[in-house]
Design a protein around this motif. Structure first.
Motif, PDB file in Angstrom:
ATOM      1  N   LEU A 141     -15.988  -0.820   0.668  1.00 19.72           N
ATOM      2  CA  LEU A 141     -15.369  -0.418  -0.589  1.00 19.72           C
ATOM      3  C   LEU A 141     -15.064  -1.682  -1.372  1.00 19.72           C
ATOM      4  O   LEU A 141     -14.431  -2.597  -0.849  1.00 19.72           O
ATOM      5  CB  LEU A 141     -14.081   0.344  -0.283  1.00 19.72           C
ATOM      6  N   LEU A 146     -14.436 -12.106   2.721  1.00 19.39           N
ATOM      7  CA  LEU A 146     -13.114 -11.674   3.181  1.00 19.39           C
ATOM      8  C   LEU A 146     -13.194 -10.409   4.027  1.00 19.39           C
ATOM      9  O   LEU A 146     -12.536 -10.300   5.055  1.00 19.39           O
ATOM     10  CB  LEU A 146     -12.192 -11.432   1.985  1.00 19.39           C
ATOM     11  N   LEU A 194     -13.218  -2.649  -4.770  1.00 21.28           N
ATOM     12  CA  LEU A 194     -12.472  -2.231  -5.960  1.00 21.28           C
ATOM     13  C   LEU A 194     -12.431  -3.341  -7.010  1.00 21.28           C
ATOM     14  O   LEU A 194     -11.684  -3.271  -7.961  1.00 21.28           O
ATOM     15  CB  LEU A 194     -11.050  -1.818  -5.575  1.00 21.28           C
ATOM     16  N   LEU A 226      -8.044  -8.688 -10.257  1.00 15.76           N
ATOM     17  CA  LEU A 226      -7.041  -9.534 -10.914  1.00 15.76           C
ATOM     18  C   LEU A 226      -7.619 -10.917 -11.209  1.00 15.76           C
ATOM     19  O   LEU A 226      -7.459 -11.467 -12.297  1.00 15.76           O
ATOM     20  CB  LEU A 226      -5.810  -9.681 -10.014  1.00 15.76           C
ATOM     21  N   MET A 259      -5.930   5.446 -13.625  1.00 16.14           N
ATOM     22  CA  MET A 259      -6.287   6.078 -14.902  1.00 16.14           C
ATOM     23  C   MET A 259      -5.028   6.444 -15.690  1.00 16.14           C
ATOM     24  O   MET A 259      -5.002   6.366 -16.919  1.00 16.14           O
ATOM     25  CB  MET A 259      -7.121   7.339 -14.648  1.00 16.14           C
ATOM     26  N   ARG A 316      -4.398 -13.200  12.360  1.00 18.23           N
ATOM     27  CA  ARG A 316      -4.565 -12.077  13.279  1.00 18.23           C
ATOM     28  C   ARG A 316      -5.528 -12.449  14.396  1.00 18.23           C
ATOM     29  O   ARG A 316      -5.423 -11.993  15.512  1.00 18.23           O
ATOM     30  CB  ARG A 316      -5.119 -10.871  12.520  1.00 18.23           C
ATOM     31  N   ILE A 367      -7.719   5.746  -7.890  1.00 18.80           N
ATOM     32  CA  ILE A 367      -8.302   5.855  -9.230  1.00 18.80           C
ATOM     33  C   ILE A 367      -7.423   6.707 -10.140  1.00 18.80           C
ATOM     34  O   ILE A 367      -7.195   6.345 -11.295  1.00 18.80           O
ATOM     35  CB  ILE A 367      -9.727   6.402  -9.123  1.00 18.80           C
ATOM     36  N   ARG A 411     -12.697  -9.611   7.987  1.00 20.47           N
ATOM     37  CA  ARG A 411     -12.184  -8.260   8.238  1.00 20.47           C
ATOM     38  C   ARG A 411     -10.838  -8.024   7.548  1.00 20.47           C
ATOM     39  O   ARG A 411      -9.925  -7.399   8.102  1.00 20.47           O
ATOM     40  CB  ARG A 411     -12.021  -8.015   9.743  1.00 20.47           C
ATOM     41  N   ALA A 412     -10.707  -8.537   6.342  1.00 21.92           N
ATOM     42  CA  ALA A 412      -9.463  -8.332   5.589  1.00 21.92           C
ATOM     43  C   ALA A 412      -9.440  -6.906   5.043  1.00 21.92           C
ATOM     44  O   ALA A 412     -10.455  -6.220   5.026  1.00 21.92           O
ATOM     45  CB  ALA A 412      -9.383  -9.330   4.443  1.00 21.92           C
ATOM     46  N   ASN A 413      -8.281  -6.492   4.589  1.00 30.29           N
ATOM     47  CA  ASN A 413      -8.114  -5.163   4.007  1.00 30.29           C
ATOM     48  C   ASN A 413      -8.991  -5.032   2.750  1.00 30.29           C
ATOM     49  O   ASN A 413      -8.844  -5.784   1.797  1.00 30.29           O
ATOM     50  CB  ASN A 413      -6.638  -4.973   3.665  1.00 30.29           C
ATOM     51  N   LEU A 464      -3.910 -14.313  -3.657  1.00 31.85           N
ATOM     52  CA  LEU A 464      -4.172 -13.127  -2.845  1.00 31.85           C
ATOM     53  C   LEU A 464      -5.415 -13.318  -1.980  1.00 31.85           C
ATOM     54  O   LEU A 464      -5.428 -12.937  -0.803  1.00 31.85           O
ATOM     55  CB  LEU A 464      -4.323 -11.925  -3.771  1.00 31.85           C
ATOM     56  N   PHE A 465      -6.464 -13.937  -2.534  1.00 40.82           N
ATOM     57  CA  PHE A 465      -7.659 -14.211  -1.729  1.00 40.82           C
ATOM     58  C   PHE A 465      -7.306 -15.049  -0.505  1.00 40.82           C
ATOM     59  O   PHE A 465      -7.680 -14.733   0.621  1.00 40.82           O
ATOM     60  CB  PHE A 465      -8.692 -14.994  -2.541  1.00 40.82           C
ATOM     61  N   LEU A 523      -5.300 -13.163   2.060  1.00 38.41           N
ATOM     62  CA  LEU A 523      -6.093 -12.228   2.861  1.00 38.41           C
ATOM     63  C   LEU A 523      -6.901 -12.959   3.915  1.00 38.41           C
ATOM     64  O   LEU A 523      -6.941 -12.562   5.076  1.00 38.41           O
ATOM     65  CB  LEU A 523      -7.036 -11.434   1.950  1.00 38.41           C
ATOM     66  N   LEU A 559      -8.724  -5.387  -5.081  1.00 39.53           N
ATOM     67  CA  LEU A 559      -7.730  -5.523  -6.150  1.00 39.53           C
ATOM     68  C   LEU A 559      -7.580  -6.988  -6.540  1.00 39.53           C
ATOM     69  O   LEU A 559      -7.482  -7.327  -7.721  1.00 39.53           O
ATOM     70  CB  LEU A 559      -6.384  -4.976  -5.690  1.00 39.53           C
ATOM     71  N   ALA A 560      -7.588  -7.858  -5.527  1.00 39.63           N
ATOM     72  CA  ALA A 560      -7.475  -9.291  -5.807  1.00 39.63           C
ATOM     73  C   ALA A 560      -8.649  -9.744  -6.653  1.00 39.63           C
ATOM     74  O   ALA A 560      -8.486 -10.526  -7.592  1.00 39.63           O
ATOM     75  CB  ALA A 560      -7.427 -10.079  -4.503  1.00 39.63           C
ATOM     76  N   LEU A 561      -9.832  -9.218  -6.360  1.00 38.15           N
ATOM     77  CA  LEU A 561     -11.021  -9.604  -7.116  1.00 38.15           C
ATOM     78  C   LEU A 561     -10.893  -9.172  -8.578  1.00 38.15           C
ATOM     79  O   LEU A 561     -11.272  -9.906  -9.495  1.00 38.15           O
ATOM     80  CB  LEU A 561     -12.251  -8.965  -6.464  1.00 38.15           C
ATOM     81  N   TRP A 583     -13.338   0.697 -13.279  1.00 37.34           N
ATOM     82  CA  TRP A 583     -12.636   1.697 -12.473  1.00 37.34           C
ATOM     83  C   TRP A 583     -13.289   3.053 -12.621  1.00 37.34           C
ATOM     84  O   TRP A 583     -13.389   3.823 -11.671  1.00 37.34           O
ATOM     85  CB  TRP A 583     -11.163   1.761 -12.877  1.00 37.34           C
ATOM     86  N   VAL A 602     -16.135   3.256 -10.343  1.00 31.90           N
ATOM     87  CA  VAL A 602     -15.746   3.556  -8.955  1.00 31.90           C
ATOM     88  C   VAL A 602     -15.522   5.060  -8.800  1.00 31.90           C
ATOM     89  O   VAL A 602     -15.960   5.678  -7.824  1.00 31.90           O
ATOM     90  CB  VAL A 602     -14.469   2.780  -8.565  1.00 31.90           C
ATOM     91  N   VAL A 661      -9.188  -2.704   0.404  1.00 38.00           N
ATOM     92  CA  VAL A 661      -8.526  -2.276  -0.827  1.00 38.00           C
ATOM     93  C   VAL A 661      -7.871  -3.473  -1.510  1.00 38.00           C
ATOM     94  O   VAL A 661      -8.073  -3.723  -2.705  1.00 38.00           O
ATOM     95  CB  VAL A 661      -7.483  -1.182  -0.533  1.00 38.00           C
ATOM     96  N   VAL A 662      -7.106  -4.229  -0.718  1.00 39.23           N
ATOM     97  CA  VAL A 662      -6.360  -5.340  -1.317  1.00 39.23           C
ATOM     98  C   VAL A 662      -7.309  -6.438  -1.790  1.00 39.23           C
ATOM     99  O   VAL A 662      -7.122  -7.021  -2.850  1.00 39.23           O
ATOM    100  CB  VAL A 662      -5.312  -5.885  -0.329  1.00 39.23           C
ATOM    101  N   SER A 663      -8.349  -6.693  -1.009  1.00 35.67           N
ATOM    102  CA  SER A 663      -9.300  -7.727  -1.429  1.00 35.67           C
ATOM    103  C   SER A 663      -9.980  -7.336  -2.748  1.00 35.67           C
ATOM    104  O   SER A 663     -10.157  -8.183  -3.629  1.00 35.67           O
ATOM    105  CB  SER A 663     -10.346  -7.941  -0.339  1.00 35.67           C
TER     106      SER A 663
END
Lengths: 315, 378
Positions: free
Chosen positions: A40, A86, A42, A103, B167, B359, B163, A91-93, B348-349, B352, A99-101, A230, A233, A95-97
């Protein structure tokens, strides 16, 4: 133009729907490949914005629209490779990765594009009429008086459909997203293939951005994609991970966007702010419809979507 | 297929470095990772600045002194901490349940709209002791409704909340635009789109001569409340279980659909309160561009704060500093404030990536450990 029920009005809306939908279509096809591979992403909005900026900047300096489109392709792919690193390797999350992309892409494009805001485009994709075909009444002016990126997308949709559903590599792609352990056992290199599809998906998203900055709205402004990434997606879900249905969704969307602008132009007594809400409300409606349909026909997301593949857990 | 030895690199990829899961990621590692990722992000941001012909040291210095260098700049940072803290807490509690609410921006706007409506049209003559609590409730309710819509769609129809919540951001912002240009427009506003000023009783008290207002107390109380909910209540426990494994939670008899709806509403309510306190504490009217994307920054606040109320509070303050610093370089150096979101994305990158390395640990493996037999692969 003032009579919104006339054939001429309808034709003009449909003719505008195609290029408006094309930008979303590229991004949507890219995300579709990526999700079919089980990842996924985002970050589509961010990759589109960087593609739009990269494409415009290169076209601005070289005065070659095609070079711009190629640059957008490369920029989108480069950004997507961060996501791939990532989520596939580390194996990062997902969804968050993603979103970071988004931003990161919107911030970086706003920063790097600060001197290009409002500059006129010296090169962009103009409308080209296809000989003969463009003379077909109504249909000709809707489908065959468009820009080059639109014509490329006409070819891309059946090509990707054929690739995903009718070829061996396409079967492997689906296996990656449905059951990576099986794909691994089949001798596929899960990580390398996922990298490839994530990057290819990002490259297409980049072209989607360029389809805005070099074709529909030549120029650059901050956040010019206005949520289309979005929407792309969402349309992957609406299109049930099928390129043909995704194309239908993208043009439907282009129709809502174009219709909304034309209605504003025609002086319909509804506030332009309410009309501008239509694409977003429509997305929500489309997702509700899609959820009913996926439940009824039992077609869902690729089973491994969003999950990192770790061999020793399955092996 | 069960191998006593963990699978090594495949023959096609004779890598000697590989990731191996750690027994338990330690708290110290987590904090270290956060600090290192911020530092690396500043480094990368500095390289971008350098590549585009700016002096990164000078830019960072202006940003830092602009955010933390004096009493007034510190106060301004606290002012921006308020919306980030409230939206970050809201987003964080949803993320704990694996509910990806990225609609905090819209929820903030709807809270602001509801609070403004109460103050201007429902209770314009009420004393502060009535009006402010009423606006707080309206803000909470406005945000809660905006959060509950994607929550309801997710819980009842399985519609992807990422989404739909996003929206609604666009819808809520356009609704605010419509109100300030149309029915709620101040008739004597000299053409500036915005509502009339709120009655004095609606203004949140400020701290001395600064712009720091009562909203800061709202934020700190909310942080405490979230901590208590998560640590001390059955509901908080269920949120944790559902975030870990939704199916297990369902088998344990937890009302998953109801919890999804409640958490999304609660998450939205906190963002709505942020909108209310922006209107009542800072702008004193509903206006365009009420928020420079607080609802999006909230995502980073929540993740960087490890979804913990204390962490979120600290990070909200630091990222508020980044925003104030970004404004500062825009004002004094003419650089776009977009540097701030760019740095946020970069942080954030690294976070992560760093979390993954926290981990797992990088293990050097000698080739003699041998590749896993892959007879079954062909």
């Amino acid at each position: 133009m003032n009579d919104i029920t006339s054939i001429a009005f309808l034709t003009s809306v449909l003719a505008a729907a195609i290029p408006a939908g094309t930008a979303i279509l590229y991004a949507c096809l890219g995300e579709l490949l990526c999700e079919r591979a089980g990842v996924l992403n985002l970050g589509v909005e961010g990759m589109m914005l960087m593609g739009a900026l990269g494409g415009f900047a290169v076209a601005y300096h070289t005065e070659q629209a095609w070079l711009g489109a190629i640059a957008a392709f490369a920029v989108g792919g480069a950004l997507a490779s961060i996501h791939a690193l990532l989520v596939v390797s580390l194996r990062a999350n997902q969804v968050v990765s993603g979103l970071a992309l988004t931003l990161f892409g919107s911030g970086l494009s706003a920063f790097l594009g600060r001197d290009l805001v409002g500059r006129p485009a010296p090169a962009s994709f103009g409308k080209v009429a296809v000989p003969l075909l463009s003379d077909i009444p109504y249909l000709g002016s809707i489908l065959f008086r468009q820009d080059a990126l639109v014509y490329v997308s006409y070819g891309l949709v059946p090509l990707l459909w054929w690739f995903v559903f009718r070829t061996r590599p396409g079967l492997n792609l689906r296996a990656l997203g449905e059951n990576p352990a099986t794909a691994d056992a089949m001798g596929l290199n899960v990580a390398a293939l996922r990298y490839g599809y994530v990057i290819a998906g990002g490259a297409l998203a980049g072209v989607g951005g360029a389809a805005i900055s070099l074709a529909t709205n030549p120029g650059w402004s901050e956040n010019m994609t206005a949520g289309r990434g979005w929407i792309a997606v969402a349309l992957v879900i609406f299109g049930t991970w099928n390129p043909a249905r995704a194309a239908f969704g993208a043009y439907l969307f282009g129709g809502v966007e174009a219709g909304q602008f034309r209605l504003q132009g025609a002086g319909v007594p509804i506030s332009s702010f309410y009309l501008s809400m239509l694409p977003y409300l429509f997305t929500i409606a489309v997702l509700i419809l899609a959820s009913r349909e996926t439940a009824r026909r039992r077609i869902g997301a690729p089973a491994a979507l969003g999950r990192p593949y770790v061999r020793e857990e399955r092996g | 297929m069960t191998q006593p030895q963990p699978a090594a690199a495949s023959p096609e990829h004779p890598a000697v470095l590989r990731l191996e899961a750690r027994a338990a990621p330690s708290q110290a590692v987590a904090v270290l990772v956060s600090i290192v990722s911020v530092a690396l992000a500043l480094l990368v941001g500095g390289l971008v600045l350098l590549a585009s012909g700016e002096d990164p040291i000078a830019v960072y210095r202006v940003m830092f002194t602009g955010a933390f260098g004096s009493r007034s700049s510190l106060a301004e940072t606290l002012v921006k901490t308020i919306p980030l803290l409230l939206t970050g807490l809201g987003v964080g509690i949803a993320f704990r349940m694996q509910l990806w609410n990225i609609g905090a921006e819209g929820q903030l706007y709807l809270g602001a709209i509801a609070a403004t409506g109460i103050a201007l049209f429902v209770l314009p003559d009420a004393p502060a002791s009535v009006l402010i609590p009423a606006m707080v409730l309206a803000g909470l309710a406005g945000g809660a409704v905006c959060g509950a819509i994607p929550g309801f769609l997710r819980a009842r129809l399985g519609v992807n909340e990422i989404i739909t919540s996003l929206m609604l951001n666009y819808v809520a912002i356009l609704l605010a635009d419509q109100l300030v240009h149309g029915p709620w427009r101040n008739p004597v506003g000299f053409g500036f789109p915005g509502t009339e000023q709120l009655p004095d009783a609606a203004w949140l008290p400020r701290w001395g001569t600064t712009r720091v207002h009562l909203g800061l107390a709202f934020g700190l109380v909310a942080a405490l409340l979230v901590w208590v909910v998560l640590r001390r209540t059955r509901w908080g426990y269920e949120i944790g279980v559902m975030g870990g494994n939704e199916r297990a939670a369902r088998y344990a008899g937890m009302a998953t659909a109801r919890n999804i709806l409640l958490v999304m509403a609660f998450s939205g309510a906190l963002a709505g309160l942020a909108g209310m306190s922006e209107v009542a504490g800072i702008g004193h009217q509903l206006q365009r561009n009420l928020s420079p994307g607080y609802g999006y920054t909230a995502i980073i606040v929540a993740w960087l704060g490890h979804l913990h109320p204390a962490g979120i509070t600290l990070v909200a303050f630091l990222l508020a500093g980044l925003l104030v610093g970004g404004d500062q370089i825009q004002m004094s150096m003419g650089l776009p404030a977009a540097i701030a979101p760019m740095l946020q994305g970069t942080i954030l990158f690294f976070l992560l990536g760093g979390e993954a390395l926290g981990r797992y640990r990088l293990v050097r493996r000698s080739p003699s450990a041998g590749p896993r037999p892959r007879a079954e692969a062909r």
